[in-house]
Design a protein around this motif. Structure first.
Motif, PDB file in Angstrom:
ATOM      1  N   ARG A  67       7.825  17.294   2.573  1.00 57.89           N
ATOM      2  CA  ARG A  67       8.861  16.749   1.676  1.00 57.89           C
ATOM      3  C   ARG A  67       9.961  16.049   2.455  1.00 57.89           C
ATOM      4  NH1 ARG A  67       9.714  21.195  -3.178  1.00 57.89           N
ATOM      5  NH2 ARG A  67       7.574  21.075  -3.961  1.00 57.89           N
ATOM      6  N   LEU A  68      10.370  16.633   3.578  1.00 55.49           N
ATOM      7  CA  LEU A  68      11.385  15.980   4.409  1.00 55.49           C
ATOM      8  C   LEU A  68      10.871  14.656   4.961  1.00 55.49           C
ATOM      9  CD1 LEU A  68      12.842  19.050   6.334  1.00 55.49           C
ATOM     10  CD2 LEU A  68      14.012  17.647   4.614  1.00 55.49           C
ATOM     11  N   ALA A  69       9.612  14.635   5.371  1.00 51.44           N
ATOM     12  CA  ALA A  69       9.014  13.393   5.865  1.00 51.44           C
ATOM     13  C   ALA A  69       8.971  12.348   4.759  1.00 51.44           C
ATOM     14  CB  ALA A  69       7.617  13.664   6.409  1.00 51.44           C
ATOM     15  N   GLU A  70       8.645  12.774   3.554  1.00 56.80           N
ATOM     16  CA  GLU A  70       8.598  11.846   2.420  1.00 56.80           C
ATOM     17  C   GLU A  70       9.981  11.252   2.151  1.00 56.80           C
ATOM     18  OE1 GLU A  70       7.258   9.492  -0.528  1.00 56.80           O
ATOM     19  OE2 GLU A  70       6.063  10.646   0.868  1.00 56.80           O
ATOM     20  N   ARG A  71      11.007  12.077   2.216  1.00 61.73           N
ATOM     21  CA  ARG A  71      12.368  11.560   2.029  1.00 61.73           C
ATOM     22  C   ARG A  71      12.713  10.543   3.102  1.00 61.73           C
ATOM     23  NH1 ARG A  71      15.051  17.333   0.797  1.00 61.73           N
ATOM     24  NH2 ARG A  71      14.287  17.565  -1.323  1.00 61.73           N
ATOM     25  N   GLY A  72      12.280  10.813   4.323  1.00 57.57           N
ATOM     26  CA  GLY A  72      12.503   9.856   5.411  1.00 57.57           C
ATOM     27  C   GLY A  72      11.787   8.547   5.146  1.00 57.57           C
ATOM     28  N   ARG A  73      10.545   8.628   4.661  1.00 53.93           N
ATOM     29  CA  ARG A  73       9.803   7.405   4.338  1.00 53.93           C
ATOM     30  C   ARG A  73      10.468   6.652   3.202  1.00 53.93           C
ATOM     31  NH1 ARG A  73       5.522  10.914   5.716  1.00 53.93           N
ATOM     32  NH2 ARG A  73       5.235  11.594   3.566  1.00 53.93           N
ATOM     33  N   GLU A  74      11.006   7.370   2.238  1.00 53.75           N
ATOM     34  CA  GLU A  74      11.713   6.708   1.133  1.00 53.75           C
ATOM     35  C   GLU A  74      12.946   5.963   1.642  1.00 53.75           C
ATOM     36  OE1 GLU A  74      12.448   9.837  -1.666  1.00 53.75           O
ATOM     37  OE2 GLU A  74      10.394   9.792  -2.428  1.00 53.75           O
ATOM     38  N   VAL A  82      13.288   4.702   4.662  1.00 56.36           N
ATOM     39  CA  VAL A  82      12.781   3.528   5.374  1.00 56.36           C
ATOM     40  C   VAL A  82      12.384   2.450   4.369  1.00 56.36           C
ATOM     41  CG1 VAL A  82      10.893   2.663   6.818  1.00 56.36           C
ATOM     42  CG2 VAL A  82      12.081   4.768   7.441  1.00 56.36           C
ATOM     43  N   ALA A  83      11.692   2.840   3.313  1.00 59.43           N
ATOM     44  CA  ALA A  83      11.271   1.877   2.292  1.00 59.43           C
ATOM     45  C   ALA A  83      12.483   1.197   1.653  1.00 59.43           C
ATOM     46  CB  ALA A  83      10.421   2.561   1.226  1.00 59.43           C
ATOM     47  N   ALA A  84      13.536   1.961   1.395  1.00 60.61           N
ATOM     48  CA  ALA A  84      14.751   1.381   0.814  1.00 60.61           C
ATOM     49  C   ALA A  84      15.404   0.399   1.781  1.00 60.61           C
ATOM     50  CB  ALA A  84      15.737   2.485   0.439  1.00 60.61           C
ATOM     51  N   THR A  85      15.395   0.738   3.060  1.00 63.57           N
ATOM     52  CA  THR A  85      15.960  -0.159   4.064  1.00 63.57           C
ATOM     53  C   THR A  85      15.160  -1.447   4.152  1.00 63.57           C
ATOM     54  OG1 THR A  85      16.786   1.722   5.319  1.00 63.57           O
ATOM     55  CG2 THR A  85      16.597  -0.360   6.503  1.00 63.57           C
ATOM     56  N   VAL A  86      13.830  -1.323   4.119  1.00 62.57           N
ATOM     57  CA  VAL A  86      12.969  -2.513   4.146  1.00 62.57           C
ATOM     58  C   VAL A  86      13.228  -3.372   2.916  1.00 62.57           C
ATOM     59  CG1 VAL A  86      10.558  -3.273   3.975  1.00 62.57           C
ATOM     60  CG2 VAL A  86      11.191  -1.480   5.595  1.00 62.57           C
ATOM     61  N   GLN A  87      13.343  -2.744   1.763  1.00 63.66           N
ATOM     62  CA  GLN A  87      13.616  -3.481   0.519  1.00 63.66           C
ATOM     63  C   GLN A  87      14.933  -4.238   0.626  1.00 63.66           C
ATOM     64  OE1 GLN A  87      11.622  -3.814  -2.010  1.00 63.66           O
ATOM     65  NE2 GLN A  87      12.982  -4.913  -3.370  1.00 63.66           N
ATOM     66  N   VAL A 116       0.843  -1.199   0.000  1.00 66.10           N
ATOM     67  CA  VAL A 116       0.000   0.000   0.000  1.00 66.10           C
ATOM     68  C   VAL A 116       0.876   1.245   0.000  1.00 66.10           C
ATOM     69  CG1 VAL A 116      -1.652   1.338   1.369  1.00 66.10           C
ATOM     70  CG2 VAL A 116      -1.977  -1.131   1.073  1.00 66.10           C
ATOM     71  N   TYR A 117       1.893   1.254   0.868  1.00 62.64           N
ATOM     72  CA  TYR A 117       2.801   2.393   0.958  1.00 62.64           C
ATOM     73  C   TYR A 117       3.490   2.637  -0.386  1.00 62.64           C
ATOM     74  CZ  TYR A 117       6.909   5.113   2.078  1.00 62.64           C
ATOM     75  OH  TYR A 117       7.881   6.053   2.071  1.00 62.64           O
ATOM     76  N   THR A 118       3.919   1.576  -1.048  1.00 59.16           N
ATOM     77  CA  THR A 118       4.611   1.708  -2.328  1.00 59.16           C
ATOM     78  C   THR A 118       3.694   2.343  -3.369  1.00 59.16           C
ATOM     79  OG1 THR A 118       5.990  -0.196  -1.826  1.00 59.16           O
ATOM     80  CG2 THR A 118       5.838   0.453  -4.130  1.00 59.16           C
ATOM     81  N   ARG A 119       2.444   1.921  -3.396  1.00 60.49           N
ATOM     82  CA  ARG A 119       1.503   2.495  -4.366  1.00 60.49           C
ATOM     83  C   ARG A 119       1.248   3.970  -4.080  1.00 60.49           C
ATOM     84  NH1 ARG A 119      -2.232  -2.759  -4.362  1.00 60.49           N
ATOM     85  NH2 ARG A 119      -1.000  -3.965  -5.844  1.00 60.49           N
ATOM     86  N   ILE A 120       1.105   4.320  -2.816  1.00 59.86           N
ATOM     87  CA  ILE A 120       0.901   5.724  -2.461  1.00 59.86           C
ATOM     88  C   ILE A 120       2.131   6.539  -2.837  1.00 59.86           C
ATOM     89  CG2 ILE A 120       0.660   7.308  -0.495  1.00 59.86           C
ATOM     90  CD1 ILE A 120      -1.093   5.124   0.816  1.00 59.86           C
TER      91      ILE A 120
END
Length: 109
Positions: A70-77, A79-84, A14-18
């Motif tokens: 935007r800073l929060a989005e970069r942080g989420r990105e 986290v997503a990269a770390t999860v990947q 879901v997060y990836t699609r958003i």
């Protein structure tokens, strides 16, 4: 597969699609901004701060909110990269069982 792991996988999908949808919106906004303003000149932080000073209080607050998002989005990105990366390591068999104490010790180091 445990229920928690399935839930995490679902949340990640879901997060990836958003994230993909929001990237398209940001790209569109940036292209609109670039066509309105001459982006060929390098803008310094001082220039940006001077421009922000010219805004009314509500616009300055909105600018701060946009930058925070935007800073929060970069942080989420990140986290997503770390999860990947963690998923790839798990699939490759590079993960070892650890106790909660070992995980905390590693996180603190």
């Amino acid at each position: 597969m445990s229920a928690i792991f399935r839930t995490v996988l679902f949340a990640q999908k879901v997060y990836t699609r958003i994230l993909e949808a929001s990237r398209g919106i940001v790209s569109l906004l940036l292209s609109l901004f670039a066509t309105r303003f001459d982006m060929s000149q390098q803008t310094t932080l001082a220039d940006v701060l001077d421009a922000a000073e010219q805004l009314d209080a509500d616009s300055q607050a909105e600018l701060v909110a946009v930058l925070n998002r935007r800073l929060a989005e970069r942080g989420r990105e990140r986290v997503a990269a770390t999860v990947q990366q963690a998923r790839q390591e798990f699939v490759a068999g590079q993960c070892q069982p650890m106790s909660a104490a070992e995980i905390l010790d590693e996180a603190r180091s």
